[in-house]
Design a protein around this motif. Structure first.
Motif, PDB file in Angstrom:
ATOM      1  N   VAL A 213       0.840  -1.203   0.000  1.00 47.36           N
ATOM      2  CA  VAL A 213       0.000   0.000   0.000  1.00 47.36           C
ATOM      3  C   VAL A 213       0.872   1.250   0.000  1.00 47.36           C
ATOM      4  CG1 VAL A 213      -1.642   1.343   1.373  1.00 47.36           C
ATOM      5  CG2 VAL A 213      -1.991  -1.113   1.077  1.00 47.36           C
ATOM      6  N   GLN A 214       1.955   1.241   0.777  1.00 47.92           N
ATOM      7  CA  GLN A 214       2.877   2.382   0.800  1.00 47.92           C
ATOM      8  C   GLN A 214       3.479   2.631  -0.582  1.00 47.92           C
ATOM      9  OE1 GLN A 214       5.791   1.643   3.848  1.00 47.92           O
ATOM     10  NE2 GLN A 214       4.366   2.037   5.535  1.00 47.92           N
ATOM     11  N   LYS A 215       3.833   1.548  -1.271  1.00 54.88           N
ATOM     12  CA  LYS A 215       4.423   1.694  -2.606  1.00 54.88           C
ATOM     13  C   LYS A 215       3.383   2.152  -3.623  1.00 54.88           C
ATOM     14  CE  LYS A 215       8.189  -1.564  -1.801  1.00 54.88           C
ATOM     15  NZ  LYS A 215       8.813  -2.864  -2.147  1.00 54.88           N
ATOM     16  N   HIS A 217       1.061   4.198  -2.958  1.00 52.03           N
ATOM     17  CA  HIS A 217       0.902   5.635  -2.698  1.00 52.03           C
ATOM     18  C   HIS A 217       1.933   6.458  -3.473  1.00 52.03           C
ATOM     19  CE1 HIS A 217      -2.104   6.288   0.597  1.00 52.03           C
ATOM     20  NE2 HIS A 217      -1.975   4.979   0.674  1.00 52.03           N
ATOM     21  N   LYS A 218       3.036   5.846  -3.842  1.00 54.51           N
ATOM     22  CA  LYS A 218       4.107   6.563  -4.543  1.00 54.51           C
ATOM     23  C   LYS A 218       3.946   6.525  -6.055  1.00 54.51           C
ATOM     24  CE  LYS A 218       7.416   5.497  -0.851  1.00 54.51           C
ATOM     25  NZ  LYS A 218       8.670   4.787  -0.502  1.00 54.51           N
ATOM     26  N   THR A 223      -6.196   9.106  -6.076  1.00 51.28           N
ATOM     27  CA  THR A 223      -6.624   8.644  -4.750  1.00 51.28           C
ATOM     28  C   THR A 223      -7.765   7.632  -4.823  1.00 51.28           C
ATOM     29  OG1 THR A 223      -5.984  10.769  -3.794  1.00 51.28           O
ATOM     30  CG2 THR A 223      -7.445   9.376  -2.485  1.00 51.28           C
ATOM     31  N   ARG A 226      -6.705   4.426  -6.722  1.00 53.19           N
ATOM     32  CA  ARG A 226      -5.798   3.595  -5.909  1.00 53.19           C
ATOM     33  C   ARG A 226      -6.582   2.863  -4.821  1.00 53.19           C
ATOM     34  NH1 ARG A 226      -2.955   7.376  -3.861  1.00 53.19           N
ATOM     35  NH2 ARG A 226      -3.921   7.343  -1.809  1.00 53.19           N
ATOM     36  N   ALA A 227      -7.548   3.536  -4.231  1.00 57.14           N
ATOM     37  CA  ALA A 227      -8.365   2.900  -3.185  1.00 57.14           C
ATOM     38  C   ALA A 227      -9.136   1.707  -3.739  1.00 57.14           C
ATOM     39  CB  ALA A 227      -9.327   3.925  -2.583  1.00 57.14           C
ATOM     40  N   GLN A 230      -6.710  -1.204  -4.229  1.00 62.62           N
ATOM     41  CA  GLN A 230      -6.381  -1.801  -2.923  1.00 62.62           C
ATOM     42  C   GLN A 230      -7.519  -2.682  -2.419  1.00 62.62           C
ATOM     43  OE1 GLN A 230      -3.693   2.085  -1.568  1.00 62.62           O
ATOM     44  NE2 GLN A 230      -5.410   1.443  -0.305  1.00 62.62           N
ATOM     45  N   ASP A 239      -8.804   3.270   2.668  1.00 65.04           N
ATOM     46  CA  ASP A 239      -8.615   4.523   1.933  1.00 65.04           C
ATOM     47  C   ASP A 239      -9.819   4.907   1.084  1.00 65.04           C
ATOM     48  OD1 ASP A 239      -6.115   4.789   3.019  1.00 65.04           O
ATOM     49  OD2 ASP A 239      -5.049   3.910   1.319  1.00 65.04           O
TER      50      ASP A 239
END
Length: 674
Positions: A213-215, A217-218, A223, A226-227, A230, A239
């Motif tokens: 998830v951290q990766k 975000h990059k 937003t 991406r949510a 995930q 998110d």
């Protein structure tokens, strides 16, 4: 359906009955050994009768009682009173203790706190166990905690509070059904020490998901998009913005955001295709089955082992094993076998909404879809594919509709349109999402691919939002009681049996089921028609509700805003089956059942009325309560959530000296005036 193992169905039924009996009627701990001895006798009876060539009725009774006992005790032993080392036996009067915790997993945070499920390892150095909800204020925490991390904290373990208004969501009950019986609220200052604990498979999977998830975000993913990725691939819904989630719910597509059997089935097909070359080897079938099962369980771990995912992976595991040993089976047997297995492992899942809806949806798909599919069969392949999606969606919706109405009180009328449009592309979305997650994990995700996927998910979200805003097709605030749920399922099963085989008996059973549902409906209307006056608990606000048959009026001190869709009115008026709703200015004096009720606000103006039954104190009136009681001689005093706590404490002490009943809604909840 051929080869249905009805024994598995019956055993599952008795396990469920055992769990429900333990839930509603747990036996005292002192009687546990007596009952165990009795059940041991039942087991000996079964062991003796099973050796007979021709089984008699005692064998069946003993077998069913054994499975009933398995359900009963598998639930019972998970209650705190039957666990000698449970933390609830070691805490005293909410006093601060030195507590050692192990983080299990992070859950969706609220506006002010990060939230975790954690296991209590020790209290003041004394070994303990039990799950708690850990709340840590966001502002104080420099870096989130990870799974399997051990914390030493100085804090108190409190009970999770029950709702203060009737017919509200009971978060305390929800947590108990997850095995969580307490909570801790702290800032980072209360954390004395942190160390890495022993690794667990679940913890490794959770930490791995957090890193992915951290990766993500990059990357160039937006937003919302991406949510969605995930949620689709990782089961991470933290998110997803509330408005977007509500849009999916209103469109009847919320099952897309919750990793479930649908996602596991798609993943199973993908893995079967990828590992198809294995079948050319001598032992290729064996290696293919083992790899698929291992990867499916790895996916289940990665997505958090939710009940629906665990159900699906367990079913596919049984299918793979049956195929491996060339054993004949079918979906219904596998469904009930997984149901029985999971309930024995964790009986608490029976009370989780996801578990209930998942099994009901699959059961009705397996049972009814062949019938529906034959009705609209077409010689054209494209039409057959569309009809297959329609029938699966309809059967799943029929299966979950009564329970969905009971829990969520709404029905998305365009669910069929949504699923016809979305489901054909879900496999593509899953494949693309898996590819993006893998590339992002290795930090080699090309920008063009991220932007292309952004465009696809943005198109999906646009369509979902368009469906969601068709308000005329979204039916909200539907009253549906537990009795109506039972009646509805009785009708559905009776009609389905009749359609499968049209016999006179089944026709009569269907008519009796419909009559029973109508009777339940009439009784429910009668039960909810009683008059009621309720002083609600609402912080910094006064709300008094008056129910007269099907009419409901809310008296409030703020006449500028409509609160019909806000807490606590929305769920209350749905639960009491209201047809007409209105809001009015709060009166200073009114009557209910011949009793005078006085409302005193911040002005503290006392009318000349002497015969007062109840006084409701609001907005911290500056009054001399002693003098007021002597003057009006009320029979009870109520202080709502709009008052200062310092004032309430003083009033409570005065009423105690006067031996007059005093009720504070902020501590004791909403108060019904009889």
């Amino acid at each position: 359906m051929k080869f249905i193992n009805f024994a598995v169905v019956k055993f599952s039924t008795f396990v469920v009955l055992g769990i429900l009996t333990a839930y509603f009627y747990p036996i005292p701990a002192i009687l546990i050994y007596f009952v165990l001895a009795l059940l041991f006798g039942v087991f000996l009876l079964w062991f003796w009768t099973r050796k007979q060539l021709i089984q008699n009725i005692y064998f069946g009774i003993a077998a069913y009682l054994c499975f009933f006992a398995i359900g009963y005790f598998s639930y019972q032993i998970r209650l705190p009173q039957f666990q000698p080392k449970h933390f609830s036996h070691l805490i005293v009067d909410d006093n601060p203790e030195i507590i050692q915790l192990k983080i299990n997993q992070s859950i969706k945070p609220d506006q002010f706190n990060l939230k975790y499920f954690a296991t209590v390892n020790a209290i003041n150095g004394i070994p303990a166990n039990g799950k708690i909800l850990l709340n840590i204020s966001k502002d104080s925490l420099q870096e989130p905690f990870s799974a399997d991390e051990i914390l030493l904290v100085y804090a108190s373990i409190f009970e999770i509070p029950k709702p203060l208004n009737p017919h509200q969501f009971d978060y305390s009950k929800y947590m108990k059904n997850l095995g969580v019986y307490g909570q801790i609220k702290i800032s980072e200052k209360a954390v004395l020490k942190t160390v890495d604990g022993s690794k667990t498979l679940f913890g490794i999977a959770q930490n791995f998901r957090a890193k992915i998830v951290q990766k993500l975000h990059k990357t160039k993913l937006q937003t919302d998009e991406r949510a969605i990725i995930q949620a689709l691939v990782l089961g991470e819904k933290n998110d997803i913005e509330k408005n977007l989630y509500n849009a999916y719910a209103a469109a009847g597509a919320v099952h897309i955001l919750a990793v479930s059997g649908l996602h596991v089935g798609i993943l199973y097909l993908i893995l079967s295709f990828l590992f198809k070359p294995f079948l050319q080897w001598k032992f290729g079938l064996f290696f293919q089955a083992i790899l698929i099962v291992l990867l499916l369980w790895g996916f289940a771990l990665l997505s958090g082992l939710s009940p629906s995912v665990t159900r699906a992976v367990t079913m596919f595991s049984f299918f793979a094993v049956a195929k491996l040993f060339n054993r004949e089976t079918n979906s219904l047997n596998t469904l009930f076998l997984s149901f029985l297995t999971l309930l024995i492992i964790n009986p608490l899942w029976l009370f989780q909404v996801g578990f209930q809806l998942s099994y009901l949806a699959v059961f009705f798909i397996v049972w009814l879809q062949p019938l529906f599919y034959r009705i609209g069969y077409s010689k054209y392949r494209f039409v057959r594919k569309i009809w297959a999606i329609v029938t699966v969606t309809l059967c799943a919706q029929i299966g979950v509709l009564p329970l969905s109405l009971y829990y969520f009180h709404q029905f998305p009328g365009l669910f069929l349109l949504t699923n016809i449009v979305v489901l054909p592309f879900l496999t593509l979305l899953m494949c693309g999402g898996i590819l993006i997650v893998i590339l992002a994990a290795f930090q080699i995700l090309p920008h063009w691919l991220a932007e292309a996927y952004n465009y696809v998910i943005e198109g999906l979200n646009t369509f979902i939002n368009w469906v969601a805003v068709q308000d005329e097709f979204l039916f909200k605030s539907i009253h549906f009681s537990a009795l109506k749920v039972l009646g509805a399922y009785l009708v559905i099963i009776a009609i389905a049996l009749f359609l499968k085989k049209m016999k006179y008996r089944r026709l009569m059973f269907s008519l009796l089921a419909i009559s029973a549902f109508i009777t339940i409906y009439i009784y429910d209307e009668y039960r909810t028609s009683a008059n009621q006056l309720m002083v609600f608990q609402k912080s910094r606000q006064t709300l008094i509700g008056y129910k007269n048959g099907k009419d409901f009026v809310v008296f409030k001190n703020d006449s500028t805003t409509n609160i019909s869709e806000n807490y606590p009115i929305k769920s209350f008026k749905t639960a009491i089956n209201i047809d007409n709703y209105s809001e009015e200015k709060l009166p200073k004096l009114f009557q209910y059942k011949g009793k005078n009720i006085l409302v005193l606000d911040s002005l503290g103006i006392i009318p000349k009325q002497k015969n007062t039954h109840t006084i409701i104190l609001t907005n911290s009136p500056k009054i001399n309560l002693n003098r007021l009681i002597d003057s009006l001689k009320p029979q009870q005093i109520i202080a709502d959530g709009s008052n200062y706590f310092s004032y309430v404490a003083r009033w409570a002490e005065t009423c105690k000296l006067k031996k007059l009943p005093f009720y504070h809604t902020a501590k004791q909840g909403a108060f019904p005036i009889d």
